[in-house]
Design a protein around this motif. Sequence first.
Motif, PDB file in Angstrom:
ATOM      1  N   VAL A 105     -40.272   4.683   3.477  1.00  0.00           N
ATOM      2  CA  VAL A 105     -40.820   6.040   3.458  1.00  0.00           C
ATOM      3  C   VAL A 105     -39.721   7.091   3.333  1.00  0.00           C
ATOM      4  CG1 VAL A 105     -42.875   5.391   4.761  1.00  0.00           C
ATOM      5  CG2 VAL A 105     -40.813   6.110   5.988  1.00  0.00           C
ATOM      6  N   TYR A 106     -38.471   6.695   3.545  1.00  0.00           N
ATOM      7  CA  TYR A 106     -37.355   7.650   3.437  1.00  0.00           C
ATOM      8  C   TYR A 106     -36.148   6.913   2.880  1.00  0.00           C
ATOM      9  CZ  TYR A 106     -33.439  10.627   4.838  1.00  0.00           C
ATOM     10  OH  TYR A 106     -32.293  11.366   4.840  1.00  0.00           O
ATOM     11  N   LEU A 107     -35.625   7.426   1.771  1.00  0.00           N
ATOM     12  CA  LEU A 107     -34.413   6.858   1.175  1.00  0.00           C
ATOM     13  C   LEU A 107     -33.889   7.879   0.161  1.00  0.00           C
ATOM     14  CD1 LEU A 107     -32.417   4.531   0.785  1.00  0.00           C
ATOM     15  CD2 LEU A 107     -33.964   3.572  -0.931  1.00  0.00           C
ATOM     16  N   THR A 108     -32.825   8.603   0.525  1.00  0.00           N
ATOM     17  CA  THR A 108     -32.290   9.648  -0.349  1.00  0.00           C
ATOM     18  C   THR A 108     -30.940   9.284  -0.945  1.00  0.00           C
ATOM     19  OG1 THR A 108     -31.265  10.775   1.547  1.00  0.00           O
ATOM     20  CG2 THR A 108     -33.504  11.446   0.921  1.00  0.00           C
ATOM     21  N   SER A 110     -41.325   1.238  -2.059  1.00  0.00           N
ATOM     22  CA  SER A 110     -41.170  -0.201  -2.264  1.00  0.00           C
ATOM     23  C   SER A 110     -41.398  -0.945  -0.950  1.00  0.00           C
ATOM     24  CB  SER A 110     -39.772  -0.515  -2.806  1.00  0.00           C
ATOM     25  OG  SER A 110     -39.561   0.129  -4.035  1.00  0.00           O
ATOM     26  N   LEU A 111     -41.825  -2.202  -1.063  1.00  0.00           N
ATOM     27  CA  LEU A 111     -42.039  -3.043   0.111  1.00  0.00           C
ATOM     28  C   LEU A 111     -40.740  -3.781   0.423  1.00  0.00           C
ATOM     29  CD1 LEU A 111     -43.992  -4.182   2.232  1.00  0.00           C
ATOM     30  CD2 LEU A 111     -44.520  -6.030   0.612  1.00  0.00           C
ATOM     31  N   ALA A 112     -40.153  -3.456   1.561  1.00  0.00           N
ATOM     32  CA  ALA A 112     -38.901  -4.086   1.977  1.00  0.00           C
ATOM     33  C   ALA A 112     -39.202  -5.199   2.969  1.00  0.00           C
ATOM     34  CB  ALA A 112     -37.974  -3.060   2.614  1.00  0.00           C
ATOM     35  N   SER A 113     -38.330  -6.193   2.949  1.00  0.00           N
ATOM     36  CA  SER A 113     -38.488  -7.324   3.865  1.00  0.00           C
ATOM     37  C   SER A 113     -37.115  -7.763   4.334  1.00  0.00           C
ATOM     38  CB  SER A 113     -39.210  -8.482   3.164  1.00  0.00           C
ATOM     39  OG  SER A 113     -38.473  -8.906   2.030  1.00  0.00           O
ATOM     40  N   PRO A 114     -37.034  -8.447   5.470  1.00  0.00           N
ATOM     41  CA  PRO A 114     -35.741  -8.887   5.991  1.00  0.00           C
ATOM     42  C   PRO A 114     -34.998  -9.766   4.981  1.00  0.00           C
ATOM     43  CG  PRO A 114     -37.425  -9.102   7.672  1.00  0.00           C
ATOM     44  CD  PRO A 114     -38.135  -8.758   6.409  1.00  0.00           C
TER      45      PRO A 114
END
Length: 541
Positions: A83-86, A354-358
């Motif tokens: 939800v946040y990435l600048t 995007s869907l992030a995963s470990p």
Amino acid sequence: MKRWLIVGVPLAVLAALIGWRVSIRSAEAAAQVRQRAARRQAPVVVGVAPARVRDVVQRFETIGTVQAPLDVKLSPEVTGRIVYLTAREGDRVRPGEVIARIDPSEVEAQVRQQAASVAEAEARLAQAALNQNPTGVSVRSQIRQQQAALASAKADVRKATQSDAAERAAAGANVADMSGRVASALAAVTSAEASVASAQASLENARARQRRVEDLYKQGFIAAQDVDDARTAARVQEGALSVARGQLNVAKAQRDSAQAQERAAEHQAEVVKASGAASITAAGARQEQAQATLDAARANQAQVPAYRANLQALRAAVREARAALHNAEARRAQTTLTAPMEGIVSDRAMDPGSLASPGQPILTIQQIREVWVTVPAPGTVVQRLRPGQPATVTIDALPGRSFTGRVGRINPSADPSSRQFAVRVVLPNPGTLIRPGMFGRVSLVTERVSGATVVPREAVEQGPEGASVVVVDADLVARRRTVTLGASDPAGYAVLSGVSPGDRVVVMSVAPVKDGATVRLGGERGGGRGGGARGSGGASS
């Protein structure tokens, strides 16, 4: 009589013309013979250079790739949407700076649910503590509480089952994505290997042409410029081959990285599977515990020991609920990713949404206050290097500038395929002008001979009896001298015996120079750098 005159006069004129033509050709042939004799007797024109006293410096020059000492790939510890990435490529980050945030909605719901479970467990414990007398009312209340606990445990089992299915699906999708990246990386390696093979073929063709041109040059059919052009072409192809090999190494590194990420994704999938199974098993155990507690409450309505055991079980339930709350709060903190160090963002693999995963990197951060230039070196060169030795580096992307670094580390083991040792040059980078991935040309001094008597390389001839040079004395008489050669550099050879400082040695001649022949100087070179090759066969006895 008239008939004889008509036939005889033209014949006589024709004979006179033939005789005149024969005499002219004889005169021309005699003149050519005289000219050839004059040329043979004339002194040979030669170019000379003096033997100078200077330092002979042997350098090892090679090409390497700039690397970052620290290359950190940031990946989340929880699965969720970004939800946040600048931060983007080239941005600077500081330690502790917030880099990205994962959607905390699901984790927040888990925190609230666990907080409610804690409140519920504490309420049950408080209620049980107030009703210490084993009365029917308290027992019935306890039964109702255990029934609620059993219902909650069954709900936990259903939730754990659904969560396990969702996490397994996400992990499977991640494994499939990593497999696609591995296939792409393998294709890139195949393409890079084809480029190396093409560059190798071009180099072999250039070298073959160089040998043909040198053979023609030795026979006197072409000029020295053609030889220089052929050699330059061969060196250009050698550079192209080095670049192709560097691209192959980069492709292989990307393939290895993709394979490592695929293995990490597979490992994460197994972890998710095991974790889900453990969560389901734990929820089932809690359900069985709640059922057993309920059965005990029903069977022991009038027994104080059973009531006390129930209090202990409630206290354990409170501790378990609090531990689950702490775990949920920790997972909520993991939705915020911070920079672990100061550096520059070199790669951004995902975008917000995007869907992030470990195990799946979001950003790559590199620390480049100082950089490494890793270059290959043969064993003969490595034996003359030492850690801390100065190194001069030029960067293709920064023309006109030179940087000074030091040898940081020498790999004690050679690469099995190339038999080359990896030498790491540490390069300060205060202005961060040098970036990872650039090509660096490294120059290392492997040997220095001070105060040597040096002659140009083209003055030395190698023969069956060893090396020799042709020296022109004060009377312009050429003398061949056998010399003993020492160290060399691109400009010349150090001569240990046979030549003294100031002797003029032949570096170029229009015709072969014989020992004892008188020569004529066509020019004298300074002798500081290498020049053109000796013409028309060079000096010979």
